[in-house]
Design a protein around this motif. Structure first.
Motif, PDB file in Angstrom:
ATOM      1  N   LYS A 271      34.094  46.878  36.890  1.00 35.17           N
ATOM      2  CA  LYS A 271      34.098  47.770  38.064  1.00 35.17           C
ATOM      3  C   LYS A 271      34.568  47.047  39.319  1.00 35.17           C
ATOM      4  O   LYS A 271      34.858  47.676  40.331  1.00 35.17           O
ATOM      5  CB  LYS A 271      32.693  48.338  38.301  1.00 35.17           C
ATOM      6  N   GLY A 272      34.603  45.707  39.270  1.00 28.83           N
ATOM      7  CA  GLY A 272      35.085  44.946  40.417  1.00 28.83           C
ATOM      8  C   GLY A 272      33.975  44.533  41.359  1.00 28.83           C
ATOM      9  O   GLY A 272      32.831  44.991  41.275  1.00 28.83           O
ATOM     10  N   LEU A 273      34.296  43.663  42.303  1.00 32.12           N
ATOM     11  CA  LEU A 273      33.298  43.058  43.182  1.00 32.12           C
ATOM     12  C   LEU A 273      32.781  43.995  44.258  1.00 32.12           C
ATOM     13  O   LEU A 273      31.749  43.721  44.866  1.00 32.12           O
ATOM     14  CB  LEU A 273      33.871  41.789  43.818  1.00 32.12           C
ATOM     15  N   ALA A 274      33.472  45.087  44.512  1.00 25.07           N
ATOM     16  CA  ALA A 274      32.955  46.055  45.484  1.00 25.07           C
ATOM     17  C   ALA A 274      31.585  46.559  45.057  1.00 25.07           C
ATOM     18  O   ALA A 274      30.744  46.919  45.887  1.00 25.07           O
ATOM     19  CB  ALA A 274      33.919  47.231  45.636  1.00 25.07           C
ATOM     20  N   PHE A 275      31.352  46.574  43.742  1.00 27.24           N
ATOM     21  CA  PHE A 275      30.102  47.085  43.203  1.00 27.24           C
ATOM     22  C   PHE A 275      29.233  45.967  42.618  1.00 27.24           C
ATOM     23  O   PHE A 275      28.246  46.227  41.938  1.00 27.24           O
ATOM     24  CB  PHE A 275      30.402  48.132  42.122  1.00 27.24           C
ATOM     25  N   GLY A 276      29.600  44.708  42.859  1.00 27.47           N
ATOM     26  CA  GLY A 276      28.827  43.569  42.383  1.00 27.47           C
ATOM     27  C   GLY A 276      29.339  43.018  41.071  1.00 27.47           C
ATOM     28  O   GLY A 276      29.763  43.761  40.192  1.00 27.47           O
ATOM     29  N   GLN A 277      29.321  41.688  40.948  1.00 27.81           N
ATOM     30  CA  GLN A 277      29.815  41.038  39.727  1.00 27.81           C
ATOM     31  C   GLN A 277      28.953  41.433  38.531  1.00 27.81           C
ATOM     32  O   GLN A 277      27.742  41.253  38.533  1.00 27.81           O
ATOM     33  CB  GLN A 277      29.806  39.517  39.897  1.00 27.81           C
ATOM     34  N   ASN A 278      29.616  41.969  37.479  1.00 25.85           N
ATOM     35  CA  ASN A 278      28.874  42.357  36.279  1.00 25.85           C
ATOM     36  C   ASN A 278      29.234  41.447  35.106  1.00 25.85           C
ATOM     37  O   ASN A 278      30.059  40.548  35.220  1.00 25.85           O
ATOM     38  CB  ASN A 278      29.126  43.833  35.935  1.00 25.85           C
ATOM     39  N   LYS A 279      28.618  41.701  33.952  1.00 26.76           N
ATOM     40  CA  LYS A 279      28.792  40.821  32.792  1.00 26.76           C
ATOM     41  C   LYS A 279      30.217  40.819  32.262  1.00 26.76           C
ATOM     42  O   LYS A 279      30.641  39.850  31.631  1.00 26.76           O
ATOM     43  CB  LYS A 279      27.820  41.233  31.692  1.00 26.76           C
ATOM     44  N   SER A 280      30.948  41.908  32.483  1.00 23.07           N
ATOM     45  CA  SER A 280      32.314  42.005  31.955  1.00 23.07           C
ATOM     46  C   SER A 280      33.370  41.500  32.933  1.00 23.07           C
ATOM     47  O   SER A 280      34.561  41.618  32.679  1.00 23.07           O
ATOM     48  CB  SER A 280      32.624  43.460  31.578  1.00 23.07           C
ATOM     49  N   PHE A 281      32.938  40.905  34.051  1.00 23.94           N
ATOM     50  CA  PHE A 281      33.880  40.512  35.097  1.00 23.94           C
ATOM     51  C   PHE A 281      34.864  39.439  34.630  1.00 23.94           C
ATOM     52  O   PHE A 281      36.052  39.500  34.911  1.00 23.94           O
ATOM     53  CB  PHE A 281      33.105  40.011  36.321  1.00 23.94           C
ATOM     54  N   ILE A 282      34.374  38.448  33.896  1.00 25.19           N
ATOM     55  CA  ILE A 282      35.220  37.365  33.388  1.00 25.19           C
ATOM     56  C   ILE A 282      35.547  37.632  31.921  1.00 25.19           C
ATOM     57  O   ILE A 282      34.674  37.972  31.130  1.00 25.19           O
ATOM     58  CB  ILE A 282      34.525  36.008  33.542  1.00 25.19           C
ATOM     59  N   SER A 283      36.827  37.483  31.582  1.00 26.10           N
ATOM     60  CA  SER A 283      37.268  37.694  30.197  1.00 26.10           C
ATOM     61  C   SER A 283      37.605  36.338  29.590  1.00 26.10           C
ATOM     62  O   SER A 283      38.767  35.996  29.394  1.00 26.10           O
ATOM     63  CB  SER A 283      38.484  38.625  30.164  1.00 26.10           C
ATOM     64  N   SER A 284      36.588  35.551  29.283  1.00 24.28           N
ATOM     65  CA  SER A 284      36.804  34.167  28.852  1.00 24.28           C
ATOM     66  C   SER A 284      37.296  34.050  27.412  1.00 24.28           C
ATOM     67  O   SER A 284      37.901  33.046  27.049  1.00 24.28           O
ATOM     68  CB  SER A 284      35.509  33.361  29.015  1.00 24.28           C
ATOM     69  N   ALA A 285      37.048  35.081  26.584  1.00 27.84           N
ATOM     70  CA  ALA A 285      37.424  34.995  25.172  1.00 27.84           C
ATOM     71  C   ALA A 285      38.814  35.540  24.891  1.00 27.84           C
ATOM     72  O   ALA A 285      39.523  35.047  24.019  1.00 27.84           O
ATOM     73  CB  ALA A 285      36.398  35.737  24.311  1.00 27.84           C
TER      74      ALA A 285
END
Length: 700
Positions: A271-285
Motif C-alpha cells: 500500500k506504500g508508506l503513506a499508509f505505513g510500512q507493511n510486511k509486503s513492503f520489501i520484496s527480498s525474495a
C-alpha cells in the motif's frame, strides 16, 4: 474530480492508456527525460499523440525532469518552449529554480514539480507555490497526514500504482557513483534491485535487500481522494502497453486486480508508506514480475502437472517459486482435466508454486479496447450545390457543385457506408443523409469524407496554448574564488573549519556537548525528508545554530521561518548558473554529480563542492530490516555487501523513527584550486583535528 494519470513510455502505451480511459497521460521526449531508457518521443510523434489525446479530451503532461547542466541550458529552455507551443498541458520539471525562472518570464506556462523534487511536507509545497508551480507530484514517502496539509496549499498528484524507488526521490546517487549512470540524468541502472547481504543476524544471506514491492493502493485511493489529491498517478513508462491498459482499467473499475497482477506485479504489492510500512513492503525474495498465483506443481509420469481452475493457452508464461524464491520459468504445455501441464527447463518438484506472468488472451483483450468520439453527421448531396456535411454545428463543404446523375444516382446507403470508414480517426459516426439524383465518383466521395474528418479532427484537437518565445537569455556566470572549508560531522568537537555542520544521530538527544569549543559558523544538518510533525520538533533545536543545512527544497522555507541562514546542500543538485542564481541561500553546494571542471564554471564566493570523505548515495525513509523492532540490535552502522564484494556502509539515525543512509563503497578525495571544500565525516573515519579530509569545499 480526481484524474487517472497514466504513463506513456511509447506510442503504443499512449494509445493503450487513452483507449483504456485515462484522463491524462505523461510522457518524455528524447531529451531531458528521467526515463531515458523508455522509447520516448520525437517532436513529430509527440504532436501526433497530443492531437489524438486532446481530440478525446485527454490531457498530456511532458516530463522534462532531469537535472540540467550549464552547457545544456539553452537547449533545455528552447525545448520547454517548443513543447509548450506544441500544446502540452503542463511541463514536469525537477529543478524548482529553473521552473521559477521560466514562470517569471512566461506565467502562462503550466508547471508541475516532479517527484524528484521531494515535496513531502507543507513547507515544500509553499515554496513550489511561491515559485509559480501549479501542481506538486508528491514524494512517494509522504504520509497521509501531510498529504492533507499539502493539498490545502497547492494541487497534488500522488502515486497509486507501479514501482517504488528505494531511495527518497531526487536523492539517489547509487547508480551514478557505483556504475557511472546518473538517475538524476535519467540513466538509472537500478542497483537497488540487485542482491545484497547485510551484516545483521537474519539478513546475512544474499537477497534483494533493497528491492521494494510494487505499489498498489487499491481501495485506499478513497483516502487519498478525501485528503484532497487531484491526480492519481500510475508509474510505468518502462512497462508494456497491456500493463498500462490494465492499471488504468483497474482504477476505472473496469478491470480486476487479478488482471492487473498478470500484467505486472513485483512482490504481491504494498500500500506504500503513506499508509505505513507493511510486511509486503520489501520484496527480498523475488525481484521481478511475480504475476498471479495459479496452482501447485505435482510431478506425474515425468510431467509437471498444475491443478487449477484457471484456463490458459499456447504462449502463456509462468514463474515458478519454491520456498518463496524464484527457481525458474515455464510455458503452457497443454490443457488436461482440472488443470494444465507446464513446460520448463528447470527441474520442478512437488509443491512448487506456479504464477502466471503472461496471459496472451488477457493481453489481447486489454489492447483491443478503443475509445471513440460519437459524431452525428448530417450529410447533404444535392445537384447544383457543393457536397455538405455538418458535425456538431460545424459545416464542411466540397469544392464545386455536384452534377445531376445521367444514369445511376448516388444512394444514401453508399454515403453512409463511406462515412463509416474513419481511417485513423477515433470517430464513431451516426449518419443522417439527404440526397437526390446526384452523381459523384467513389474517389471524390472518399476525398470529401477524408477532408471532413481531417478538418473536424483538427478543430477538436486544436492547440489553445498561448505561445512563448524561445531564445531565453542565459545570464553569464563569472567564476569566483571561495577559500572557506566546511565539515559535516556527528561531532564538531576538535574540528577546525570555517563552517561546522552537525549531523545528529538522534534528534531527541542533547547535542550541546557536540558543538563545544567549535569556533566557526554552526549549522544543523536537517534530513532531506521530514514530516510536518518532525519539522515542529526539529525547529527548537535549529534555533540554537547560526543556520541550517538541508538537501531538500523545503529547507529554504524552514530557514526563512526560523530566521536562520541557509546552506543549500548537495541534494539540491545545482548543476547550472540559472539555478545557482535563483536560490538566495548564504551558502550553496554544487551537485556532487558534476565534475570539478563543470562545477568551476558556476563557482562563486558562496559556493562549495564535496571534495572529501563519505559520499551519501541513498536516503531510505523506511526500515530495510522489515521493521522487526523487537529483534533489532540498534547498531549505528551496518554493511551492505553486493555480488561483487563491494561494501556500502548503511547508517541508522533517528528523527521520530529510525531512518537510514547508504554511503558509497569508496570515499571521495579530489582537489581543486577554485572550489571551496566540503568534507563529510559522518562515519567518523577522519582525524577530526585536521581540516582536510572529509569536508565540503567552497567553490573558488
Amino acid at each position: 474530480m480526481s484524474e487517472i494519470l497514466a504513463p506513456a513510455g511509447s506510442e503504443n502505451s499512449a494509445f493503450a492508456a487513452i483507449n483504456a480511459g485515462a484522463d491524462a497521460i505523461y510522457l518524455g521526449l528524447d531529451r531531458f527525460s528521467a526515463r531515458s531508457s523508455a522509447e520516448n518521443f520525437c517532436m513529430e510523434n509527440f504532436k501526433k499523440i497530443l492531437a489524438y489525446a486532446h481530440a478525446l479530451g485527454v490531457k498530456v503532461y511532458a516530463a522534462l525532469n532531469t537535472v540540467v547542466k550549464n552547457s545544456e541550458l539553452e537547449n533545455f529552455l528552447d525545448t520547454c518552449a517548443e513543447v509548450w507551443n506544441a500544446g502540452a498541458d503542463a511541463l514536469i520539471i525537477q529543478d524548482v529554480f529553473l521552473g521559477k525562472y521560466i514562470k517569471a518570464r512566461f506565467p502562462q506556462v503550466k508547471l508541475h514539480l516532479s517527484t524528484q523534487a521531494g515535496t513531502c511536507n507543507a513547507l515544500g509545497a509553499l515554496l513550489a507555490k511561491e515559485y509559480g508551480f501549479d501542481r506538486v507530484i508528491l514524494a512517494r514517502e509522504t504520509l497521509l497526514k501531510d498529504v492533507v496539509e499539502i493539498s490545502k496549499i497547492i494541487e497534488t498528484e500522488a502515486f497509486v500504482q507501479g514501482a517504488l524507488c528505494t531511495c527518497f526521490s531526487g536523492q539517489c546517487y547509487m547508480s551514478s557513483f557505483a556504475g557511472g549512470n546518473s538517475g538524476n540524468r535519467g540513466r538509472c541502472k537500478q542497483p537497488c534491485r540487485k542482491v545484497y547481504s547485510v551484516d545483521r543476524r537474519g539478513f546475512e544471506e544474499p537477497a534483494y535487500r533493497l528491492s521494494l514491492s510494487d505499489l498498489c493502493v487499491g481501495e485506499n485511493i478513497k483516502e487519498l481522494a478525501e485528503a484532497g489529491v487531484t491526480s492519481f498517478k500510475i508509474e510505468g513508462r518502462m512497462r508494456r502497453p497491456e500493463y498500462v491498459a490494465a492499471a488504468v482499467g483497474y482504477y476505472k473499475d473496469k478491470v480486476s486486480l487479478s488482471s492487473l497482477k498478470r500484467t505486472y506485479n513485483r512482490g504481491n504489492y504494498t500500500k506504500g508508506l503513506a499508509f505505513g510500512q507493511n510486511k509486503s513492503f520489501i520484496s527480498s525474495a523475488v525481484q521481478g514480475h511475480i504475476g498471479e498465483f495459479a496452482g501447485i506443481i505435482k510431478v506425474e509420469n515425468s510431467k509437471y502437472i498444475c491443478r487449477s481452475g484457471m484456463k490458459f493457452n499456447t504462449g502463456d508464461g509462468f514463474k515458478i517459486l519454491r520456498g518463496g524464491k524464484e527457481i525458474g520459468g515455464g510455458t503452457f504445455g497443454g490443457a488436461i482435466k482440472e488443470g494444465f501441464t507446464v513446460s520448463s527447463r528447470a527441474r520442478l518438484k512437488n509443491g512448487d508454486k506456479v504464477f502466471v506472468t503472461t496471459d496472451t488472451a488477457l493481453n489481447e483483450k486489454l489492447l483491443s479496447e478503443k475509445k471513440t468520439i460519437p459524431v452525428k453527421i448530417k450529410a447533404s448531396f444535392i445537384a447544383g450545390k457543393p457536397a455538405e456535411a455538418e458535425i456538431c454545428g460545424r459545416k464542411f463543404y466540397g469544392g464545386r457543385p455536384l452534377d445531376s446523375a445521367k444514369t445511376r444516382s448516388l444512394t444514401k446507403e453508399e454515403i453512409v457506408r463511406c462515412f463509416k470508414k474513419v481511417d485513423e480517426y477515433p470517430f464513431s459516426p451516426i449518419c443522417e443523409v439527404e440526397t437526390e439524383g446526384v452523381f459523384i465518383t467513389a474517389s471524390a466521395l472518399n476525398a470529401f469524407r477524408r477532408k471532413v474528418y481531417a478538418e473536424y479532427f483538427d478543430f477538436i484537437s486544436e492547440n489553445e496554448n498561448v505561445r512563448i518565445e524561445s531564445g531565453f537569455k542565459i545570464p553569464e556566470s563569472v567564476p569566483a574564488d571561495n577559500h572557506k572549508t566546511a565539515v559535516i560531522s556527528t561531532d564538531l568537537k576538535g574540528i577546525r573549519a570555517d563552517i561546522g555542520i552537525l549531523k545528529l544521530k538522534d534528534f531527541s538527544s542533547d547535542f550541546s556537548g557536540l558543538i563545544e569549543n567549535f569556533n566557526g559558523e554552526k549549522y544543523l544538518y536537517v534530513p532531506p525528508f521530514l514530516t510536518g510533525d518532525e519539522i515542529d520538533k526539529i525547529s527548537s533545536a535549529a534555533k540554537k545554530f547560526d543556520g541550517i543545512y538541508c538537501d531538500c527544497y523545503f529547507g529554504l522555507k524552514l530557514a526563512e521561518k526560523l530566521s536562520r541562514n541557509f546552506f543549500a546542500g548537495t541534494g539540491f543538485n545545482i548543476t547550472n548558473s540559472v539555478s545557482f542564481g535563483e536560490i538566495g541561500a548564504k551558502y550553496i553546494c554544487i551537485s556532487k554529480e558534476l565534475t570539478i571542471a563543470e562545477a568551476e564554471r558556476i563557482s562563486a564566493p558562496n559556493a562549495f563542492y564535496l571534495t572529501g570523505g563519505n559520499i551519501k548515495v541513498m536516503d531510505l525513509i523506511y526500515c530495510p530490516f522489515e521493521k522487526k523492532c523487537a529483534d533489532c540490535d540498534r547498531r549505528e552502522v551496518y554493511t551492505l555487501t553486493d555480488g561483487n564484494g563491494r561494501k556500502f556502509p548503511l547508517r541508522r539515525y533517528k528523527t521520530s523513527e529510525c531512518r537510514f543512509e547508504v554511503f558509497n563503497c569508496a570515499d571521495l578525495a579530489v582537489n581543486s584550486h577554485m572550489l571551496g571544500k566540503l568534507t563529510d565525516v559522518t562515519l567518523g573515519k577522519e582525524n577530526k583535528d585536521k581540516t582536510r579530509g572529509h569536508s565540503l569545499s567552497g567553490v573558488n
